[in-house]
Motif scaffolding. Structure first.
Motif, short mmCIF file in Angstrom:
data_model
loop_
_atom_site.label_atom_id
_atom_site.label_comp_id
_atom_site.label_asym_id
_atom_site.label_seq_id
_atom_site.Cartn_x
_atom_site.Cartn_y
_atom_site.Cartn_z
N VAL A 83 -21.04 -40.75 96.60
CA VAL A 83 -21.09 -40.74 95.14
C VAL A 83 -20.47 -42.00 94.55
O VAL A 83 -19.70 -42.71 95.21
N SER A 84 -20.82 -42.26 93.30
CA SER A 84 -20.21 -43.32 92.51
C SER A 84 -19.64 -42.71 91.24
O SER A 84 -19.99 -41.60 90.85
N LEU A 85 -18.74 -43.44 90.59
CA LEU A 85 -18.18 -43.02 89.31
C LEU A 85 -18.90 -43.78 88.20
O LEU A 85 -18.87 -45.01 88.17
N LEU A 86 -19.54 -43.05 87.32
CA LEU A 86 -20.22 -43.65 86.17
C LEU A 86 -19.40 -43.34 84.94
O LEU A 86 -19.33 -42.18 84.50
N GLU A 87 -18.75 -44.35 84.38
CA GLU A 87 -17.85 -44.14 83.25
C GLU A 87 -18.55 -44.50 81.95
O GLU A 87 -19.14 -45.58 81.82
#
Length: 335
Positions: A324-328
């Motif tokens: 997963v990635s963090l999408l802010e």
């Protein structure tokens, strides 16, 4: 028939019939065969009696699983565990029993109705079961238990990477939307003593999680709220975290959830699809979300568009050491 032709036919059968082994593993998990053999080898008749299964058929199941390394026969004719069978154990560190139980029933039946999804674009699960997966888990205790164990194992691999990548800055409160059993929220709060948390879940999950957090001593710092995130979320908190929640929904409902995140920061934790069309685990995951939930995986551009529809602006994407990635994101205008 030549040997070459026979070998080609065998290879084709192994490809087309690849579903047989997972379903046999499901049968073994349902019967608890690995747990039964944990104390040592046992004879077929005893195993049949203890599991309530047909002895002749059980023998054939064991023989088939032994042919791929799961279980083995001793010299005196009894059956024993192998290393390959250990993930079938309920309490093994590498246990996959919950995943096998869920895959062998819920996922198997849903994917059996895949043509409904292909024809309509709607989740095959709903067609196969007559209600959504969320409704199914609320009604079926065994399915809920398997799903929770599966989610907890997945979280155990994902959450350390998320916590390492997540920068809370000066935040004092965080809302974990769809936070399951609270594992991720606890991991975050453990590193930030001054931060308090709110976990939002469906009623049938919230009750379990509230009791669990109280038992673990987190009741004072973790409030649990039972709510439908599509309708309303607690307002005014510093960070809204959605870990593998958005991909369970099509764009309209996903946008509704994001719009309900009424705070200065929204962090979505998701798999981000590559822009190209290459076949990969990402593309398979995308179809799985459609079949099971009616949801989808998305590219960075698609997430940016989704945030925009919810009145948010994608600020940054931070990869993690997991899938997963963090999408802010942040509001386009102050709320």
């Amino acid at each position: 028939m030549t040997r070459r032709r026979a070998a080609a036919d065998d290879e084709l059968y192994l490809t087309v019939g690849a579903y047989v082994v997972p379903q046999l593993l499901y049968a073994a998990a349902r019967l608890g065969l690995a747990d039964l053999l944990a104390a040592g080898p046992q004879g077929l008749e005893d195993m049949s009696r203890k599991t309530g299964s047909h002895a002749g058929t059980l023998a054939r199941v064991l023989q088939a699983l032994a042919s791929v390394g799961v279980f083995a026969r001793t010299r005196d004719g009894r059956w024993r565990l192998t290393r390959a069978a250990e993930p079938l154990l309920s309490d093994h560190p590498r246990s996959r029993r919950a995943a096998i139980l869920f895959a062998g029933h819920e996922q198997h039946l849903a994917w059996g109705a895949v043509m409904h999804t292909v024809a309509t674009g709607q989740p095959a699960f709903d067609h196969a079961f007559g209600h959504s997966l969320h409704q199914h888990l609320a009604r079926d205790e065994a399915a809920m238990t398997a799903a929770e164990a599966l989610r907890a194992r997945r979280a155990g691999r994902r959450d350390p990477a998320v916590v390492d990548a997540l920068d809370l800055g000066e935040a004092r409160s965080i809302v974990d939307v769809g936070g399951g059993g609270g594992e991720l929220l606890i991991a975050i709060l453990s590193r930030r003593p001054g931060v308090c948390g709110v976990l939002v879940e469906a009623p049938h999950v919230a009750e379990r999680t509230r009791a669990r957090l109280q038992a673990l001593g987190w009741g004072d710092r973790c409030e649990v709220v039972a709510a439908d995130a599509r309708e309303e979320l607690p307002a005014g908190h510093d960070v809204y975290l959605l870990a593998e929640v958005v991909h369970c929904h099509e764009d309209v409902d996903a946008s509704r959830i994001l719009r309900n995140c009424r705070g200065p920061r929204v962090v979505v934790v998701e798999r981000v699809l590559p822009a190209g069309g290459r076949a990969s685990a990402d593309r398979l995951a995308d179809l799985h979300m459609l079949v099971m939930y009616g949801g989808r995986e998305r590219t960075r551009r698609e997430y940016a568009e989704l945030f925009g529809a919810a009145g948010l602006r994608l600020r940054r994407v931070t990869p993690t050491t997991s899938w997963v990635s963090l999408l802010e994101a942040a509001p386009r205008v102050a709320r």
